[in-house]
Design a protein around this motif. Structure first.
Motif, PDB file in Angstrom:
ATOM      1  N   GLU A  69       8.447  -8.749  -1.096  1.00 41.59           N
ATOM      2  CA  GLU A  69       8.223  -7.311  -1.217  1.00 41.59           C
ATOM      3  C   GLU A  69       7.089  -7.063  -2.199  1.00 41.59           C
ATOM      4  N   PHE A  70       6.086  -6.312  -1.725  1.00 43.45           N
ATOM      5  CA  PHE A  70       4.867  -6.130  -2.500  1.00 43.45           C
ATOM      6  C   PHE A  70       4.592  -4.648  -2.716  1.00 43.45           C
ATOM      7  N   SER A  71       3.987  -4.340  -3.867  1.00 43.96           N
ATOM      8  CA  SER A  71       3.719  -2.937  -4.175  1.00 43.96           C
ATOM      9  C   SER A  71       2.260  -2.554  -3.940  1.00 43.96           C
ATOM     10  N   ARG A  72       1.307  -3.497  -4.082  1.00 47.71           N
ATOM     11  CA  ARG A  72      -0.106  -3.209  -3.816  1.00 47.71           C
ATOM     12  C   ARG A  72      -0.923  -4.481  -4.004  1.00 47.71           C
ATOM     13  N   GLU A  95       2.520  -7.879   7.972  1.00 49.00           N
ATOM     14  CA  GLU A  95       3.749  -8.629   8.234  1.00 49.00           C
ATOM     15  C   GLU A  95       4.799  -8.326   7.163  1.00 49.00           C
ATOM     16  N   PHE A  96       4.342  -8.009   5.955  1.00 47.12           N
ATOM     17  CA  PHE A  96       5.250  -7.813   4.820  1.00 47.12           C
ATOM     18  C   PHE A  96       5.227  -6.402   4.240  1.00 47.12           C
ATOM     19  N   CYS A  97       4.238  -5.606   4.609  1.00 45.37           N
ATOM     20  CA  CYS A  97       4.038  -4.306   3.970  1.00 45.37           C
ATOM     21  C   CYS A  97       3.957  -3.198   5.019  1.00 45.37           C
ATOM     22  N   ASP A  98       4.354  -1.995   4.635  1.00 47.73           N
ATOM     23  CA  ASP A  98       4.292  -0.870   5.574  1.00 47.73           C
ATOM     24  C   ASP A  98       2.926  -0.201   5.548  1.00 47.73           C
ATOM     25  N   GLU A  99       2.785   0.821   6.365  1.00 46.75           N
ATOM     26  CA  GLU A  99       1.502   1.524   6.509  1.00 46.75           C
ATOM     27  C   GLU A  99       1.001   2.153   5.216  1.00 46.75           C
ATOM     28  N   ALA A 100       1.909   2.512   4.321  1.00 43.95           N
ATOM     29  CA  ALA A 100       1.529   3.187   3.082  1.00 43.95           C
ATOM     30  C   ALA A 100       1.109   2.217   1.977  1.00 43.95           C
ATOM     31  N   PHE A 101       1.252   0.932   2.190  1.00 43.70           N
ATOM     32  CA  PHE A 101       0.925  -0.082   1.189  1.00 43.70           C
ATOM     33  C   PHE A 101      -0.495   0.124   0.669  1.00 43.70           C
ATOM     34  N   GLY A 117      -2.222   1.243   6.593  1.00 45.10           N
ATOM     35  CA  GLY A 117      -2.234   1.814   7.930  1.00 45.10           C
ATOM     36  C   GLY A 117      -3.558   2.439   8.320  1.00 45.10           C
ATOM     37  N   GLU A 118      -4.317   2.898   7.333  1.00 42.31           N
ATOM     38  CA  GLU A 118      -5.647   3.441   7.618  1.00 42.31           C
ATOM     39  C   GLU A 118      -6.634   2.309   7.915  1.00 42.31           C
ATOM     40  N   LEU A 119      -6.487   1.196   7.208  1.00 41.53           N
ATOM     41  CA  LEU A 119      -7.368   0.055   7.425  1.00 41.53           C
ATOM     42  C   LEU A 119      -7.030  -0.697   8.711  1.00 41.53           C
ATOM     43  N   LEU A 120      -5.760  -0.639   9.121  1.00 41.07           N
ATOM     44  CA  LEU A 120      -5.329  -1.352  10.316  1.00 41.07           C
ATOM     45  C   LEU A 120      -4.388  -0.466  11.128  1.00 41.07           C
ATOM     46  N   PRO A 121      -4.966   0.459  11.889  1.00 39.93           N
ATOM     47  CA  PRO A 121      -4.103   1.315  12.715  1.00 39.93           C
ATOM     48  C   PRO A 121      -3.529   0.525  13.889  1.00 39.93           C
ATOM     49  N   ASN A 122      -2.401   0.988  14.398  1.00 39.32           N
ATOM     50  CA  ASN A 122      -1.765   0.360  15.565  1.00 39.32           C
ATOM     51  C   ASN A 122      -1.526  -1.135  15.368  1.00 39.32           C
TER      52      ASN A 122
END
Length: 130
Positions: A69-72, A95-101, A117-122
């Motif tokens: 689990e990672f925060s940034r 693989e480990f972080c959500d779109e808001a990471f 999620g902005e850097l890697l959409p879909n």
């Protein structure tokens, strides 16, 4: 940890990079949810496909010690050009972080911050494989 300290850790990591081909040093500092920081630098290989990216090295170290689990993450190059993770590293982070990471990208005296999620959409996720 303050953002500036995380960026500094990424800067220190790129000093150790092995880049005889591109001469483009990259460092990453990955912060876990418990505040532990793992760093990585790029390691080039004459067979370019065997090269390791700074973000991959930091993630691998974290995973190898049981962190999931990672925060940034902060990324820095020796040119302070606002480098962002490449597509492969973005997918690994996903693989480990959500779109808001938060992905913090170092510039000279400032930084840019993007949600993953902005850097890697879909993003390709486990759900796509089921």
């Amino acid at each position: 940890m303050k953002t500036e300290d995380l960026i500094q850790a990424a800067r220190e990591a790129h000093a150790e990079a092995h880049v005889p081909y591109s001469e483009y040093r990259v460092g990453a500092a990955l912060e876990t949810v418990d505040g532990t920081v793992f760093t990585g630098c790029n390691i080039e290989n004459a067979n370019y496909s065997n090269s390791l990216h700074a973000e991959e090295v930091a993630i691998a170290q974290a995973i190898a010690t049981g962190h999931r689990e990672f925060s940034r993450i902060a990324v820095s190059s020796d040119r302070r050009d606002g480098v962002t993770p490449c597509g492969m590293c973005r997918q690994t982070l996903a693989e480990f972080c959500d779109e808001a990471f938060p992905v913090v990208c170092d510039r000279d005296e400032e930084y840019d911050e993007y949600p993953l999620g902005e850097l890697l959409p879909n993003t390709i996720t486990q759900e796509h494989l089921e």
